[in-house]
Design a protein around this motif. Structure first.
Motif, PDB file in Angstrom:
ATOM      1  N   ILE A 235       0.991  -1.219  -0.152  1.00  0.00           N
ATOM      2  CA  ILE A 235       0.154  -0.233  -0.224  1.00  0.00           C
ATOM      3  C   ILE A 235       0.820   1.116   0.298  1.00  0.00           C
ATOM      4  CG2 ILE A 235      -1.953   1.246   1.665  1.00  0.00           C
ATOM      5  CD1 ILE A 235      -2.383  -1.476   2.496  1.00  0.00           C
ATOM      6  N   MET A 236       2.469   1.356   0.485  1.00  0.00           N
ATOM      7  CA  MET A 236       2.717   2.239   0.976  1.00  0.00           C
ATOM      8  C   MET A 236       3.693   2.653  -0.700  1.00  0.00           C
ATOM      9  SD  MET A 236       4.668   1.059   4.529  1.00  0.00           S
ATOM     10  CE  MET A 236       6.049   2.885   4.025  1.00  0.00           C
ATOM     11  N   ALA A 237       3.562   1.661  -1.746  1.00  0.00           N
ATOM     12  CA  ALA A 237       4.700   2.005  -2.386  1.00  0.00           C
ATOM     13  C   ALA A 237       3.197   1.804  -4.174  1.00  0.00           C
ATOM     14  CB  ALA A 237       5.396   0.692  -2.774  1.00  0.00           C
ATOM     15  N   ARG A 238       2.314   1.972  -3.735  1.00  0.00           N
ATOM     16  CA  ARG A 238       1.295   1.959  -4.017  1.00  0.00           C
ATOM     17  C   ARG A 238       1.116   0.914  -5.245  1.00  0.00           C
ATOM     18  NH1 ARG A 238       2.851   7.097  -3.492  1.00  0.00           N
ATOM     19  NH2 ARG A 238       1.027   8.832  -2.578  1.00  0.00           N
ATOM     20  N   ARG A 244      -0.030 -11.474  -6.770  1.00  0.00           N
ATOM     21  CA  ARG A 244       0.649 -12.558  -5.846  1.00  0.00           C
ATOM     22  C   ARG A 244       1.541 -13.454  -6.487  1.00  0.00           C
ATOM     23  NH1 ARG A 244      -2.573 -13.890  -0.293  1.00  0.00           N
ATOM     24  NH2 ARG A 244      -3.902 -11.935  -0.175  1.00  0.00           N
ATOM     25  N   ARG A 245       0.812 -13.319  -7.548  1.00  0.00           N
ATOM     26  CA  ARG A 245       1.761 -14.335  -8.804  1.00  0.00           C
ATOM     27  C   ARG A 245       2.493 -14.048  -9.239  1.00  0.00           C
ATOM     28  NH1 ARG A 245      -3.867 -15.168 -11.478  1.00  0.00           N
ATOM     29  NH2 ARG A 245      -3.451 -13.323 -11.554  1.00  0.00           N
ATOM     30  N   LEU A 246       2.541 -12.186  -9.223  1.00  0.00           N
ATOM     31  CA  LEU A 246       3.621 -12.277 -10.460  1.00  0.00           C
ATOM     32  C   LEU A 246       4.633 -10.743  -9.461  1.00  0.00           C
ATOM     33  CD1 LEU A 246       2.319 -10.254 -13.734  1.00  0.00           C
ATOM     34  CD2 LEU A 246       3.669 -12.621 -13.315  1.00  0.00           C
ATOM     35  N   PRO A 247       6.137 -10.825  -9.554  1.00  0.00           N
ATOM     36  CA  PRO A 247       6.507 -10.147  -9.072  1.00  0.00           C
ATOM     37  C   PRO A 247       6.313  -8.363  -9.486  1.00  0.00           C
ATOM     38  CG  PRO A 247       8.004 -10.425 -10.542  1.00  0.00           C
ATOM     39  CD  PRO A 247       6.840 -11.248 -11.233  1.00  0.00           C
ATOM     40  N   GLN A 248       6.916  -7.373  -8.539  1.00  0.00           N
ATOM     41  CA  GLN A 248       6.355  -5.786  -8.774  1.00  0.00           C
ATOM     42  C   GLN A 248       7.289  -4.998  -7.915  1.00  0.00           C
ATOM     43  OE1 GLN A 248       1.733  -4.835  -7.922  1.00  0.00           O
ATOM     44  NE2 GLN A 248       2.071  -6.699  -6.399  1.00  0.00           N
ATOM     45  N   ASP A 249       7.447  -4.373  -8.586  1.00  0.00           N
ATOM     46  CA  ASP A 249       8.265  -3.009  -8.700  1.00  0.00           C
ATOM     47  C   ASP A 249       7.532  -1.664  -8.298  1.00  0.00           C
ATOM     48  OD1 ASP A 249      11.106  -4.530  -8.396  1.00  0.00           O
ATOM     49  OD2 ASP A 249      10.041  -4.607 -10.406  1.00  0.00           O
ATOM     50  N   GLY A 250       7.999  -0.617  -7.043  1.00  0.00           N
ATOM     51  CA  GLY A 250       7.330   0.947  -7.223  1.00  0.00           C
ATOM     52  C   GLY A 250       8.609   0.971  -5.745  1.00  0.00           C
ATOM     53  N   ARG A 251       8.153   2.455  -5.295  1.00  0.00           N
ATOM     54  CA  ARG A 251       8.146   3.754  -4.355  1.00  0.00           C
ATOM     55  C   ARG A 251       8.038   3.708  -3.526  1.00  0.00           C
ATOM     56  NH1 ARG A 251      13.204   6.055  -7.361  1.00  0.00           N
ATOM     57  NH2 ARG A 251      13.361   6.664  -5.472  1.00  0.00           N
ATOM     58  N   THR A 252       8.085   4.726  -2.336  1.00  0.00           N
ATOM     59  CA  THR A 252       7.678   5.548  -1.496  1.00  0.00           C
ATOM     60  C   THR A 252       8.817   6.666  -0.511  1.00  0.00           C
ATOM     61  OG1 THR A 252       6.130   5.496   0.261  1.00  0.00           O
ATOM     62  CG2 THR A 252       7.380   3.735  -0.083  1.00  0.00           C
ATOM     63  N   HIS A 253       8.335   7.372   0.034  1.00  0.00           N
ATOM     64  CA  HIS A 253       8.539   8.134   1.045  1.00  0.00           C
ATOM     65  C   HIS A 253       8.452   7.545   2.322  1.00  0.00           C
ATOM     66  CE1 HIS A 253      10.098  10.180  -2.386  1.00  0.00           C
ATOM     67  NE2 HIS A 253       8.874  10.778  -2.663  1.00  0.00           N
ATOM     68  N   PHE A 254       9.818   8.249   3.621  1.00  0.00           N
ATOM     69  CA  PHE A 254       9.471   7.703   4.369  1.00  0.00           C
ATOM     70  C   PHE A 254      10.139   8.925   5.200  1.00  0.00           C
ATOM     71  CE2 PHE A 254       9.794   5.471   8.310  1.00  0.00           C
ATOM     72  CZ  PHE A 254       8.524   5.312   8.721  1.00  0.00           C
ATOM     73  N   ARG A 255       9.892   9.140   6.457  1.00  0.00           N
ATOM     74  CA  ARG A 255      10.529  10.252   7.081  1.00  0.00           C
ATOM     75  C   ARG A 255      11.022   9.523   8.434  1.00  0.00           C
ATOM     76  NH1 ARG A 255      10.067  15.209   5.072  1.00  0.00           N
ATOM     77  NH2 ARG A 255      11.094  15.986   6.684  1.00  0.00           N
ATOM     78  N   VAL A 256      12.022   9.602   8.632  1.00  0.00           N
ATOM     79  CA  VAL A 256      12.811   9.170   9.958  1.00  0.00           C
ATOM     80  C   VAL A 256      13.553  10.282  10.463  1.00  0.00           C
ATOM     81  CG1 VAL A 256      14.734   7.765  10.983  1.00  0.00           C
ATOM     82  CG2 VAL A 256      13.518   7.394   8.666  1.00  0.00           C
ATOM     83  N   ILE A 261      13.245   9.900   3.683  1.00  0.00           N
ATOM     84  CA  ILE A 261      14.175   9.305   3.309  1.00  0.00           C
ATOM     85  C   ILE A 261      13.538   8.467   1.552  1.00  0.00           C
ATOM     86  CG2 ILE A 261      14.804   6.598   4.080  1.00  0.00           C
ATOM     87  CD1 ILE A 261      16.041   8.103   5.493  1.00  0.00           C
ATOM     88  N   ASP A 262      14.380   7.866   0.877  1.00  0.00           N
ATOM     89  CA  ASP A 262      13.214   7.951  -0.335  1.00  0.00           C
ATOM     90  C   ASP A 262      13.199   5.753  -0.461  1.00  0.00           C
ATOM     91  OD1 ASP A 262      12.800   9.564  -1.672  1.00  0.00           O
ATOM     92  OD2 ASP A 262      15.061   9.818  -2.484  1.00  0.00           O
ATOM     93  N   LEU A 263      12.088   4.934  -0.522  1.00  0.00           N
ATOM     94  CA  LEU A 263      12.031   3.835  -0.736  1.00  0.00           C
ATOM     95  C   LEU A 263      11.915   2.864  -1.820  1.00  0.00           C
ATOM     96  CD1 LEU A 263      10.575   2.924   2.594  1.00  0.00           C
ATOM     97  CD2 LEU A 263      12.707   3.211   2.695  1.00  0.00           C
ATOM     98  N   ARG A 264      12.799   1.723  -2.393  1.00  0.00           N
ATOM     99  CA  ARG A 264      12.667   1.161  -3.214  1.00  0.00           C
ATOM    100  C   ARG A 264      12.187  -0.353  -3.500  1.00  0.00           C
ATOM    101  NH1 ARG A 264      17.799   1.156  -7.542  1.00  0.00           N
ATOM    102  NH2 ARG A 264      17.426  -1.041  -7.234  1.00  0.00           N
ATOM    103  N   ILE A 265      11.309  -0.298  -3.378  1.00  0.00           N
ATOM    104  CA  ILE A 265      10.588  -1.592  -3.188  1.00  0.00           C
ATOM    105  C   ILE A 265      10.529  -2.460  -4.242  1.00  0.00           C
ATOM    106  CG2 ILE A 265       8.090  -2.890  -1.377  1.00  0.00           C
ATOM    107  CD1 ILE A 265       8.127   0.233  -0.428  1.00  0.00           C
TER     108      ILE A 265
END
Length: 560
Positions: A235-238, A244-256, A261-265
């Motif tokens: 959900i964070m990476a939209r 659940r059967r295929l690979p997925q890639d996304g990205r999001t931001h997070f504050r620490v 912080i940029d996150l690549r998922i």
């Protein structure tokens, strides 16, 4: 002052220091739902800086306030109190160098905790307010306590179908799961991790952080919540939580701790569920500066000098995780001036830098490296960065761009600098085009840096002297250093990484050898005779300077 009264006054103080009343009410609701402490919730939701959370307790109760640095080197006080209680209560009995004992607490107003400690210890030492995140890290280091626990969360259903998807969506947005995912990320950032690996194995969930290039296992949440945690990350990476059967890639931001912080998922299906990897991209943690990255000696200076050339191709090579992209970003940062137009084509865009026009490759809609490059050449750039030369078409366009007056940066997956020329020939690039367009090739690796607090000098063993002699210029009585381990480096002996590299300039000798299609071995021999310092030599010199260990250099250059 009783605990609830203290919490009310604490909230009033925080609301005068930047916390909105709406967020305070939100934290109170989460406290009821999860049973977690107010201070910990404020930290995990990143509503206030940790230092302010602790300082406000200190002012309210007129007690000392500890800094994170003191907690990172804390000596735990001997006590019969269980680690489970200490972690749940958010308290660490500590011992100062003076022999004085005191309690570091996330919520020093909790009278119930103080009474329990008084019964167990006979008396209660002085209390001090502590930043929540730093205290939880210290508890894990001293007592092995797990702070990655879900409370009052509903177990995810095992069945599949629309009802399960709806249930997972609801569960993934509930406070316990949200807080657990937030804490996993925050703890990884504080541990200086570059990646987070969540891997399901039957009835177990493995959680590992990659720190300084090596994976380190940490205590995970219960495997019962795997589906909910993975759904929350999706959900964070939209991403599509129903797929659940295929690979997925996304990205999001997070504050620490107030910084973004940029996150690549990346998710991929396995036999036991979805494996998830989160790449942490923290520009503040990775300085885009050549000296800070470790570019010293002839190889580093020759590469920096080549950056000033007006046109041609500069290639950076090495395996995955060797810092190639960071080196290219440091080069772009160095050249990023108002007089230059810089365009990049990347897959994915890792760091977003001001002043650069960065293009994300999207093969699904036909935006490949080659297609993007054809278009950006018409944008009149001075400098072009290509994330990776993957095929002949991309390489050919890069060569043509260099020959028509552009400075081009790119990467290749090869083990050393001379091997890159062989790789380009194998891709189908004409030998005369390689000689006329390529300015130079930088091959690099990352080695772990010895912790300066605990490294220990030692005499080299007989077999190591041969390696030292091969590097030359080390000295008659060389010293090496051993990794020991201390609280500063979390007993690993290392803290951070640095570059070791070799740079092959495309001079007249190398051009003639390329035209004659010399093999990789002969190219390497000729390059070294012509002044190229091998990567291993660069590493051995850093080992002799106490920057890293010889074992670490040999580990990463074994095939170099």
């Amino acid at each position: 002052m009783d605990y609830e009264t203290a919490l009310r006054r604490y909230g009033e103080l925080l609301c005068t220091r930047g916390l909105s009343e709406q967020n305070w009410r939100r934290v109170l609701r989460l406290r009821e739902q999860t049973g977690q402490r107010i201070s910990v919730l404020l930290s995990r939701l990143d509503l206030l800086a940790e230092e302010l959370i602790a300082a406000t307790w200190g002012e309210l109760l007129d007690i000392p306030v500890l800094e994170a640095e003191e907690l990172s080197t804390a000596t735990p006080m001997e006590t019969t109190v269980s680690a489970k209680f200490l972690c749940h209560a958010g308290v660490l009995p500590m011992e100062r160098d003076t022999g004085e004992n005191f309690l570091a607490m996330v919520e020093p107003a909790d009278e119930a905790v103080l009474r329990a400690l008084a019964l167990a210890c006979g008396s209660v030492p002085q209390c001090a307010a502590a930043p929540p995140g730093a205290l939880l890290d210290a508890l894990e280091r001293c007592h092995g306590g797990s702070t990655l626990t879900l409370t009052k969360a509903e177990q995810a259903p095992a069945k599949e179908g629309p009802e399960e998807i709806a249930h997972l969506l609801q569960l993934a947005q509930e406070a316990p799961v949200v807080l657990t995912v937030n804490q996993i990320i925050q703890h990884a950032v504080r541990a200086r991790a570059s990646d987070i690996h969540l891997e399901p194995f039957g009835n177990q969930l493995a959680l590992r952080y990659r720190v300084d290039g090596l994976l380190r296992e940490v205590e995970p949440p219960s495997a019962h919540y795997t589906a909910a945690i993975v759904s929350r990350i999706k959900i964070m990476a939209r991403l599509n939580i129903a797929e659940r059967r295929l690979p997925q890639d996304g990205r999001t931001h997070f504050r620490v701790a107030g910084r973004k912080i940029d996150l690549r998922i990346s998710t991929i299906p396995t036999s036991h569920g979805e494996s998830v990897v989160l790449r942490i991209l923290d520009k503040q943690h990775v300085p885009l500066d050549f000296m800070a990255l470790g570019f010293t000696g002839n190889s580093g200076s020759d590469f920096l000098e080549a950056l000033q050339r007006p046109h041609g191709i500069l290639l950076v090579t090495g395996p995955t995780g060797s810092g190639k992209s960071t080196t290219l970003y440091a080069a772009l940062q160095r050249l990023n001036t108002p007089e230059r137009k810089i365009l990049t084509v990347e897959d994915p865009v890792e760091y977003q830098l001001d002043g650069l026009n960065q293009i994300q490759v999207q093969p699904a809609i036909g935006l490949s490296f080659a297609n993007a490059l054809r278009s950006i050449v018409r944008q009149d750039p001075d400098i072009i960065m290509i994330g990776e030369m993957r095929d002949l078409e991309t390489a050919s366009i890069a060569v043509q761009s260099a020959l028509t007056g552009h400075l081009v940066f790119s990467t290749l997956h090869t083990s050393d600098a001379p091997g890159t020329i062989t790789r380009l020939l194998d891709m189908g690039v004409n030998d005369y085009l390689i000689g006329s367009s390529v300015l130079g090739i930088l091959a690099q690796r990352l080695v772990r840096v010895l912790c300066p607090e605990c490294r220990k000098p030692r005499r080299p063993r007989p077999g190591e002297r041969k390696e030292l002699e091969s590097a030359g210029g080390i000295g008659v009585e060389p010293l090496l250093y051993a990794a020991v381990g201390c609280a500063t480096c979390e007993q690993s002996g290392y803290r951070g990484r640095t570059v070791i590299c070799e740079y092959l300039p495309m001079n007249d000798l190398i051009r003639s050898l390329v035209l004659e299609h010399y093999d990789e071995t002969k190219l390497r021999r000729a390059a070294q005779e012509n002044g190229m310092r091998p990567m291993r030599t660069h590493g051995i010199r850093k080992a002799s300077q106490g920057i890293t260990t010889l074992d670490e250099v040999l580990r990463v250059t074994r095939h170099g």
